[in-house]
Design an enzyme around this catalytic site. Structure first.
Site, mmCIF file in Angstrom:
data_model
loop_
_atom_site.group_PDB
_atom_site.id
_atom_site.type_symbol
_atom_site.label_atom_id
_atom_site.label_comp_id
_atom_site.label_asym_id
_atom_site.label_seq_id
_atom_site.Cartn_x
_atom_site.Cartn_y
_atom_site.Cartn_z
ATOM 1 N N GLN A 95 -14.406 2.475 1.597
ATOM 2 C CA GLN A 95 -13.741 1.927 0.403
ATOM 3 C C GLN A 95 -13.512 3.085 -0.560
ATOM 4 O O GLN A 95 -14.448 3.822 -0.893
ATOM 5 C CB GLN A 95 -14.625 0.860 -0.249
ATOM 6 C CG GLN A 95 -13.972 0.230 -1.477
ATOM 7 C CD GLN A 95 -14.825 -0.870 -2.091
ATOM 8 O OE1 GLN A 95 -15.932 -1.161 -1.611
ATOM 9 N NE2 GLN A 95 -14.326 -1.472 -3.148
ATOM 10 N N ASP A 100 0.856 -1.189 0.000
ATOM 11 C CA ASP A 100 0.000 0.000 0.000
ATOM 12 C C ASP A 100 0.893 1.239 0.000
ATOM 13 O O ASP A 100 1.881 1.311 0.738
ATOM 14 C CB ASP A 100 -0.902 -0.010 1.242
ATOM 15 C CG ASP A 100 -2.046 0.981 1.142
ATOM 16 O OD1 ASP A 100 -3.208 0.544 1.135
ATOM 17 O OD2 ASP A 100 -1.777 2.207 1.085
ATOM 18 N N ILE A 101 0.531 2.212 -0.819
ATOM 19 C CA ILE A 101 1.334 3.427 -0.963
ATOM 20 C C ILE A 101 1.258 4.310 0.294
ATOM 21 O O ILE A 101 2.131 5.152 0.517
ATOM 22 C CB ILE A 101 0.855 4.200 -2.217
ATOM 23 C CG1 ILE A 101 1.960 5.051 -2.787
ATOM 24 C CG2 ILE A 101 -0.396 5.015 -1.945
ATOM 25 C CD1 ILE A 101 1.659 5.577 -4.180
ATOM 26 N N HIS A 135 -10.125 -5.508 -2.721
ATOM 27 C CA HIS A 135 -8.751 -5.681 -2.245
ATOM 28 C C HIS A 135 -8.784 -6.037 -0.768
ATOM 29 O O HIS A 135 -9.526 -5.435 0.006
ATOM 30 C CB HIS A 135 -7.907 -4.424 -2.474
ATOM 31 C CG HIS A 135 -8.555 -3.158 -2.024
ATOM 32 N ND1 HIS A 135 -9.556 -2.539 -2.748
ATOM 33 C CD2 HIS A 135 -8.358 -2.384 -0.918
ATOM 34 C CE1 HIS A 135 -9.946 -1.450 -2.112
ATOM 35 N NE2 HIS A 135 -9.249 -1.333 -0.988
ATOM 36 N N HIS A 194 -6.736 -5.847 2.592
ATOM 37 C CA HIS A 194 -5.598 -5.217 3.257
ATOM 38 C C HIS A 194 -4.996 -6.255 4.204
ATOM 39 O O HIS A 194 -5.723 -6.851 5.002
ATOM 40 C CB HIS A 194 -6.034 -4.036 4.119
ATOM 41 C CG HIS A 194 -6.610 -2.876 3.392
ATOM 42 N ND1 HIS A 194 -5.924 -1.704 3.164
ATOM 43 C CD2 HIS A 194 -7.842 -2.671 2.854
ATOM 44 C CE1 HIS A 194 -6.687 -0.836 2.532
ATOM 45 N NE2 HIS A 194 -7.864 -1.398 2.338
ATOM 46 N N ASN A 229 -12.506 -3.205 3.220
ATOM 47 C CA ASN A 229 -13.411 -2.068 3.318
ATOM 48 C C ASN A 229 -14.436 -2.198 2.198
ATOM 49 O O ASN A 229 -14.077 -2.540 1.063
ATOM 50 C CB ASN A 229 -12.631 -0.757 3.179
ATOM 51 C CG ASN A 229 -11.709 -0.516 4.357
ATOM 52 O OD1 ASN A 229 -12.012 -0.902 5.482
ATOM 53 N ND2 ASN A 229 -10.580 0.112 4.110
HETATM 54 P P1 AMP Z 1 -9.629 1.357 0.522
HETATM 55 O O1 AMP Z 1 -9.763 2.653 1.235
HETATM 56 O O2 AMP Z 1 -9.982 0.166 1.356
HETATM 57 O O3 AMP Z 1 -10.375 1.373 -0.805
HETATM 58 O O4 AMP Z 1 -8.091 1.160 0.215
HETATM 59 C C1 AMP Z 1 -7.446 1.659 -0.900
HETATM 60 C C2 AMP Z 1 -6.012 1.639 -0.584
HETATM 61 O O5 AMP Z 1 -5.275 1.797 -1.787
HETATM 62 C C3 AMP Z 1 -5.539 2.757 0.358
HETATM 63 O O6 AMP Z 1 -5.008 2.183 1.539
HETATM 64 C C4 AMP Z 1 -4.509 3.515 -0.463
HETATM 65 O O7 AMP Z 1 -3.419 3.963 0.311
HETATM 66 C C5 AMP Z 1 -4.093 2.469 -1.482
HETATM 67 N N1 AMP Z 1 -3.554 3.000 -2.734
HETATM 68 C C6 AMP Z 1 -4.053 3.998 -3.495
HETATM 69 N N2 AMP Z 1 -3.294 4.189 -4.593
HETATM 70 C C7 AMP Z 1 -2.296 3.266 -4.518
HETATM 71 C C8 AMP Z 1 -1.177 2.949 -5.350
HETATM 72 N N3 AMP Z 1 -0.925 3.622 -6.493
HETATM 73 N N4 AMP Z 1 -0.349 1.955 -4.961
HETATM 74 C C9 AMP Z 1 -0.589 1.268 -3.812
HETATM 75 N N5 AMP Z 1 -1.624 1.518 -2.998
HETATM 76 C C10 AMP Z 1 -2.460 2.509 -3.334
#
Ligand code: AMP
Length: 114
Positions: free
Chosen positions: A94, A30-31, A100, A102, A87
């Site tokens: 979400q 995760d970024i 996805h 986590h 989420n």
């Molecule tokens: P959610 O809020 O459960 O939809 O989680 C989405 C997740 O994607 C968040 O924790 C973000 O930090 C992560 N995210 C968004 N863009 C990227 C990316 N380019 N690379 C890796 N993780 C990302």
């Protein structure tokens, strides 16, 4: 379905720090990590969220969940435990409409989540 950031990672249009890649799933860091290790796992067959799990066959869904387990176990070298989070929807916060899991580990996590 709209193209999401995870579609772009899957298609290698944008980079990611990949930790696992096979015919069924892709896992990457995760970024915006919320724990010392924070990895996301997506099935290569896209569905929007946990709500849509029934759109996968039992075999596809079973493989996905088992691979989340396998990846988490392999990340958890110290055997101290981890948390899996899906989420879903607006109240579930979400933000990316591509299912996805986590995987969070590497610190004492708190309960209940916020
Ligand atoms: P959610 O809020 O459960 O939809 O989680 C989405 C997740 O994607 C968040 O924790 C973000 O930090 C992560 N995210 C968004 N863009 C990227 C990316 N380019 N690379 C890796 N993780 C990302």
């Amino acid at each position: 379905m709209d193209e999401t950031i995870f579609d772009k990672i899957l298609q290698q249009k944008i980079p990611a720090h990949i930790v696992h890649d096979d015919e069924d799933v892709l896992a990457f860091h995760d970024i915006n990590a919320q724990a010392p290790t924070h990895v996301l796992v997506i099935p290569k067959k896209k569905i929007t969220g946990f709500d849509d799990l029934e759109k996968l066959s039992n075999e596809e869904a079973g493989k996905y969940i088992k691979k989340v387990s396998h990846i988490a176990k392999n990340l958890d070298k110290g055997n101290k435990g981890y948390r899996i989070v899906f989420n879903n929807g607006e109240d579930g916060q979400q933000t990316v409409n591509y299912i996805h899991a986590h995987i969070l580990l590497g610190r004492q996590l708190k309960w209940p989540p916020g």
